[in-house]
Design an enzyme around this catalytic site. Structure first.
Site, PDB file in Angstrom:
ATOM      1  NE  ARG A 139      51.352  -6.370   3.892  1.00 22.51           N
ATOM      2  CZ  ARG A 139      52.335  -5.751   3.217  1.00 22.51           C
ATOM      3  NH1 ARG A 139      52.088  -4.608   2.612  1.00 22.51           N
ATOM      4  NH2 ARG A 139      53.544  -6.266   3.143  1.00 22.51           N
ATOM      5  CE1 TYR A 196      30.298   2.242  16.023  1.00 23.32           C
ATOM      6  CE2 TYR A 196      32.502   2.962  15.454  1.00 23.32           C
ATOM      7  CZ  TYR A 196      31.648   2.000  15.944  1.00 23.32           C
ATOM      8  OH  TYR A 196      32.149   0.803  16.376  1.00 23.32           O
ATOM      9  CG  ASP A 217      29.569   5.664   8.858  1.00 18.89           C
ATOM     10  OD1 ASP A 217      28.876   4.745   8.377  1.00 18.89           O
ATOM     11  OD2 ASP A 217      30.280   5.503   9.875  1.00 18.89           O
ATOM     12  CE  LYS A 228      28.668  -2.298  13.649  1.00 19.44           C
ATOM     13  NZ  LYS A 228      28.852  -0.853  13.687  1.00 19.44           N
TER      14      LYS A 228
END
Ligand SMILES: *Cc1c(COP(=O)(O)O)cnc(C)c1O
Length: 361
Positions: free
Chosen positions: A52, A103, A173, A198
């Site tokens: 992690r 978004y 973003d 994306k």
């Protein structure tokens, strides 16, 4: 990497960064490393320690995206995990300036946080620089998307970067533009966010998010790293591998897809079935307005090549009527279709769109 070459261009960085150290019999490409734990040291522990905390496959992606953005990158399990980690840099009851169309996941997350913790969300038209700068007076966070989803509005990032208050965290973003379209840190942003899901991965087969901060911004880097460790939204090694593999061809994919989009945008603008084309003049995303939802839905069902699917930025051409989502913002017209243009032959893409649009009149 050797430093006696002139500064490497993005097309080269996308290919050469994030590789294992060049040594005889070392793999040329970074393989996915599947490890929940690593062999430890007595004290202090090694750099990775636990699955992690770190993974060589994450590091490879981060090295490559960091180089493209001109900063230091951290990867997360998804774009929204990166968004969430970045919002954790601000107080819970933050006042956030947000594009009035952006978004949906970000808008919904901020609305939830406001309900839970208080604070405020100030909606602005990001193409109106004066309105953006006025709204960030006294705000904790300025969240900018450019171009915006799905209205394709474009912000003057340099003017916003120069004019915004220094104590207001400025997040960009940059998912729609990619690091090849704009480098947010150079334009004054504190943090750049990508849904690597994306364009960066580009093949509709992986989820990942990236946050990038300036190379000397060790404080924000440490806080973002700590959020990732403790909230645990870590990327899977296989997804990281797929993102890195996709990233190698980002410049080529983007070039072809943008070329296709330019042709389609100009033909769609002349198509009698289309009321309006929203294309920022570059990139492979565009939206078209059809008269209403039922006309748009009927057009979608006639398509044979284009796939009706959410998400974007893959090699495949996809499209979506955004208002089919119950929470989509009212600023988005019901008949608006967002198109993500892929790398197929443009004439095939056009033939499919044209037949579906012409039959819908
Ligand atoms: C998809 C997307 C996100 C969220 O990314 P996920 O990987 O789906 O969590 C954030 N911002 C923009 C602009 C996006 O398109």
């Amino acid at each position: 990497m050797s430093t006696d070459l002139p500064e490497l261009r993005p097309e080269t960085l996308a290919v050469v960064r994030g590789r294992p150290v060049r040594a005889v019999d070392a793999p040329l490409n970074q393989p996915p490393v599947f490890a929940s734990t690593y062999v430890g040291a007595l004290a202090p522990d090694g750099e990775l320690g636990y699955g992690r905390y770190g993974n060589p496959t994450w590091s490879a992606v981060e090295d490559a995206v960091g180089a493209l953005e001109g900063g230091r990158a951290l990867s997360y399990a998804s774009g929204m995990a990166a968004v969430h980690a970045v919002l954790e840099l601000a107080p819970p009851a933050a006042t956030v300036v947000l594009p009035d169309a952006c978004y949906l996941g970000v808008a919904t997350l901020l609305a939830q946080r406001r309900t839970r913790y208080g604070g405020d969300v100030r909606l602005v038209d990001v193409s109106d620089t004066a309105a953006v700068l006025a709204a960030c007076q006294g705000a904790d966070v300025l969240w900018v998307e450019s171009p915006t989803n799905p209205l394709m509005q474009v912000a003057d990032l340099a003017a916003i970067g120069a004019g915004r208050p220094a104590d207001c965290l400025y997040v960009l973003d940059s998912t729609f533009a990619t690091p090849l379209g704009q480098r947010g840190l150079d334009l004054g942003a504190d943090v750049v966010v990508h849904a690597a899901t994306k364009f960066l991965s580009g093949h509709s087969d992986a989820l990942q998010g990236i946050a990038v901060v300036g190379s000397d911004d060790t404080d924000r880097f440490a806080r973002l790293d700590s959020t990732r460790r403790l909230q645990g939204a870590v990327p899977g090694p296989m997804d990281s591998y797929l993102v890195l593999r996709g990233l190698r061809t980002l410049p080529l994919r983007l070039r072809q897809a943008s070329e296709n989009a330019a042709v389609l945008a100009s033909r769609l603008a002349d198509h009698p079935a289309v009321d309006r084309v929203r294309w920022p003049g570059t990139g492979s995303l565009l939206s078209i307005d059809l008269p209403d939802a039922s006309t748009a839905d009927a057009m979608i069902t006639r398509l044979q090549l284009w796939v009706h699917a959410t998400s974007l930025g893959g090699v495949e051409s996809t499209l979506e009527r955004r208002r089919r989502w119950a929470g989509e913002l009212p600023s988005v017209p019901p008949g608006l279709l967002r198109l993500s243009v892929g790398i197929e032959h443009v004439e095939d893409l056009w033939a499919d769109l044209d037949q579906a649009l012409s039959a819908s009149r």
